[in-house]
Design a protein around this motif. Structure first.
Motif, short mmCIF file in Angstrom:
data_model
loop_
_atom_site.label_atom_id
_atom_site.label_comp_id
_atom_site.label_asym_id
_atom_site.label_seq_id
_atom_site.Cartn_x
_atom_site.Cartn_y
_atom_site.Cartn_z
N MET A 179 -65.42 -59.89 10.23
CA MET A 179 -65.32 -59.58 8.81
C MET A 179 -63.89 -59.90 8.36
SD MET A 179 -65.77 -55.91 6.99
CE MET A 179 -66.17 -55.86 5.28
N ALA A 180 -63.79 -60.75 7.43
CA ALA A 180 -62.48 -61.13 6.91
C ALA A 180 -62.33 -60.61 5.49
CB ALA A 180 -62.31 -62.63 6.95
N LEU A 181 -61.16 -60.26 5.16
CA LEU A 181 -60.85 -59.79 3.81
C LEU A 181 -60.07 -60.86 3.07
CD1 LEU A 181 -59.62 -56.15 4.55
CD2 LEU A 181 -61.88 -56.86 3.78
N ASP A 182 -60.17 -60.83 1.76
CA ASP A 182 -59.28 -61.68 0.98
C ASP A 182 -58.29 -60.79 0.23
OD1 ASP A 182 -60.69 -60.66 -1.14
OD2 ASP A 182 -61.86 -62.47 -1.49
N ASN A 183 -57.38 -61.42 -0.46
CA ASN A 183 -56.31 -60.66 -1.12
C ASN A 183 -56.85 -59.68 -2.15
OD1 ASN A 183 -54.62 -62.12 0.45
ND2 ASN A 183 -53.65 -63.27 -1.21
N SER A 184 -57.93 -60.04 -2.84
CA SER A 184 -58.45 -59.13 -3.87
C SER A 184 -59.03 -57.88 -3.21
CB SER A 184 -59.50 -59.83 -4.74
OG SER A 184 -60.63 -60.18 -3.97
N ASP A 185 -59.65 -58.02 -2.03
CA ASP A 185 -60.15 -56.84 -1.31
C ASP A 185 -59.01 -55.90 -0.96
OD1 ASP A 185 -62.79 -57.78 -1.34
OD2 ASP A 185 -62.50 -58.89 0.53
N VAL A 186 -57.92 -56.47 -0.47
CA VAL A 186 -56.76 -55.65 -0.10
C VAL A 186 -56.18 -54.96 -1.33
CG1 VAL A 186 -54.42 -55.71 0.86
CG2 VAL A 186 -56.27 -56.98 1.96
N GLU A 187 -56.13 -55.67 -2.43
CA GLU A 187 -55.62 -55.05 -3.66
C GLU A 187 -56.51 -53.91 -4.11
OE1 GLU A 187 -53.35 -59.00 -5.43
OE2 GLU A 187 -55.31 -58.43 -6.22
N LYS A 188 -57.84 -54.07 -4.00
CA LYS A 188 -58.75 -52.99 -4.37
C LYS A 188 -58.57 -51.79 -3.45
CE LYS A 188 -62.39 -56.01 -6.08
NZ LYS A 188 -63.73 -56.58 -5.78
N ILE A 189 -58.47 -52.04 -2.14
CA ILE A 189 -58.29 -50.95 -1.18
C ILE A 189 -56.98 -50.23 -1.45
CG2 ILE A 189 -57.92 -50.43 1.27
CD1 ILE A 189 -59.85 -52.80 1.86
N ALA A 190 -55.94 -50.99 -1.71
CA ALA A 190 -54.63 -50.38 -1.99
C ALA A 190 -54.70 -49.54 -3.26
CB ALA A 190 -53.57 -51.47 -2.13
N HIS A 191 -55.42 -50.03 -4.26
CA HIS A 191 -55.57 -49.26 -5.50
C HIS A 191 -56.31 -47.95 -5.24
CE1 HIS A 191 -56.20 -48.26 -9.70
NE2 HIS A 191 -57.50 -48.17 -9.45
N LEU A 192 -57.44 -48.03 -4.49
CA LEU A 192 -58.22 -46.83 -4.20
C LEU A 192 -57.44 -45.84 -3.36
CD1 LEU A 192 -61.68 -48.48 -3.46
CD2 LEU A 192 -61.03 -47.14 -5.47
N ALA A 193 -56.59 -46.34 -2.46
CA ALA A 193 -55.79 -45.47 -1.61
C ALA A 193 -54.48 -45.07 -2.28
CB ALA A 193 -55.49 -46.17 -0.29
N ARG A 194 -54.30 -45.52 -3.48
CA ARG A 194 -53.07 -45.23 -4.24
C ARG A 194 -51.83 -45.68 -3.47
NH1 ARG A 194 -56.50 -45.04 -7.71
NH2 ARG A 194 -57.07 -43.17 -8.86
N LEU A 195 -51.94 -46.89 -2.89
CA LEU A 195 -50.82 -47.48 -2.18
C LEU A 195 -50.26 -48.62 -3.00
CD1 LEU A 195 -52.33 -47.68 1.41
CD2 LEU A 195 -50.67 -46.03 0.58
N GLU A 196 -48.97 -48.78 -2.96
CA GLU A 196 -48.33 -49.89 -3.66
C GLU A 196 -47.93 -50.95 -2.63
OE1 GLU A 196 -45.17 -48.83 -6.27
OE2 GLU A 196 -44.33 -50.84 -6.23
N ILE A 202 -57.29 -56.80 12.63
CA ILE A 202 -57.81 -55.52 13.14
C ILE A 202 -59.33 -55.51 13.08
CG2 ILE A 202 -57.93 -53.03 12.68
CD1 ILE A 202 -54.96 -53.25 11.75
N LEU A 203 -59.89 -55.96 11.96
CA LEU A 203 -61.34 -55.99 11.82
C LEU A 203 -61.96 -56.95 12.83
CD1 LEU A 203 -61.66 -55.83 7.94
CD2 LEU A 203 -62.09 -54.01 9.58
N ALA A 204 -61.31 -58.07 13.08
CA ALA A 204 -61.81 -59.02 14.08
C ALA A 204 -61.79 -58.40 15.48
CB ALA A 204 -60.98 -60.30 14.04
N MET A 205 -60.75 -57.65 15.78
CA MET A 205 -60.67 -56.99 17.08
C MET A 205 -61.78 -55.94 17.21
SD MET A 205 -57.54 -54.89 18.84
CE MET A 205 -57.66 -53.52 17.72
N ILE A 206 -62.06 -55.21 16.13
CA ILE A 206 -63.15 -54.22 16.16
C ILE A 206 -64.48 -54.92 16.38
CG2 ILE A 206 -64.43 -52.56 14.75
CD1 ILE A 206 -61.69 -51.78 13.50
N ASP A 207 -64.71 -56.04 15.69
CA ASP A 207 -65.94 -56.81 15.91
C ASP A 207 -66.04 -57.26 17.36
OD1 ASP A 207 -66.81 -56.53 13.33
OD2 ASP A 207 -66.01 -58.46 12.65
N GLN A 208 -64.94 -57.71 17.94
CA GLN A 208 -64.92 -58.16 19.33
C GLN A 208 -65.23 -56.99 20.27
OE1 GLN A 208 -61.16 -59.80 20.46
NE2 GLN A 208 -61.94 -60.68 22.35
#
Length: 95
Positions: free
Chosen positions: A1-18, A34-40
């Motif tokens: 599972m790969a993320l793109d930059n917009s996913d990270v921005e959404k996660i950061a917004h939901l987690a209230r991280l800057e 990290i997600l690739a390692m979990i998949d492995q």
């Protein structure tokens, strides 16, 4: 599972991280790794592995169950703002 930059921005917004825009690519890469390692790890067949409480065959040393501290309640309650019948009184915080 790969993320793109917009996913990270959404996660950061939901987690209230800057996260600085200059760091988004690096954070995206790290989370994707990290997600690739979990998949492995999820692909590893563990059916023949028995569950264990500790990775080493070790036993925990036990100490005698003895009281080593003296009762200091009376001394500690001398500096408390309010006490009653050996209990600390605190203001009501829930209506």
């Amino acid at each position: 599972m790969a993320l793109d930059n917009s996913d990270v921005e959404k996660i950061a917004h939901l987690a209230r991280l800057e996260i600085n825009q200059s760091d988004i690519d690096e954070v995206t890469g790290r989370i994707s790794n990290i997600l690739a390692m979990i998949d492995q790890m999820q692909d590893v067949d563990t059916n023949a592995v028995s569950p264990m409480a500790h990775p080493f065959d070790a036993t925990q040393r036990l100490r005698p169950d003895l009281v080593t501290e003296s009762n200091q309640r009376d001394e500690l309650q001398k500096i408390a703002p309010a006490t009653q019948d050996g209990l600390f009184l605190v203001p009501k915080v829930i209506e």
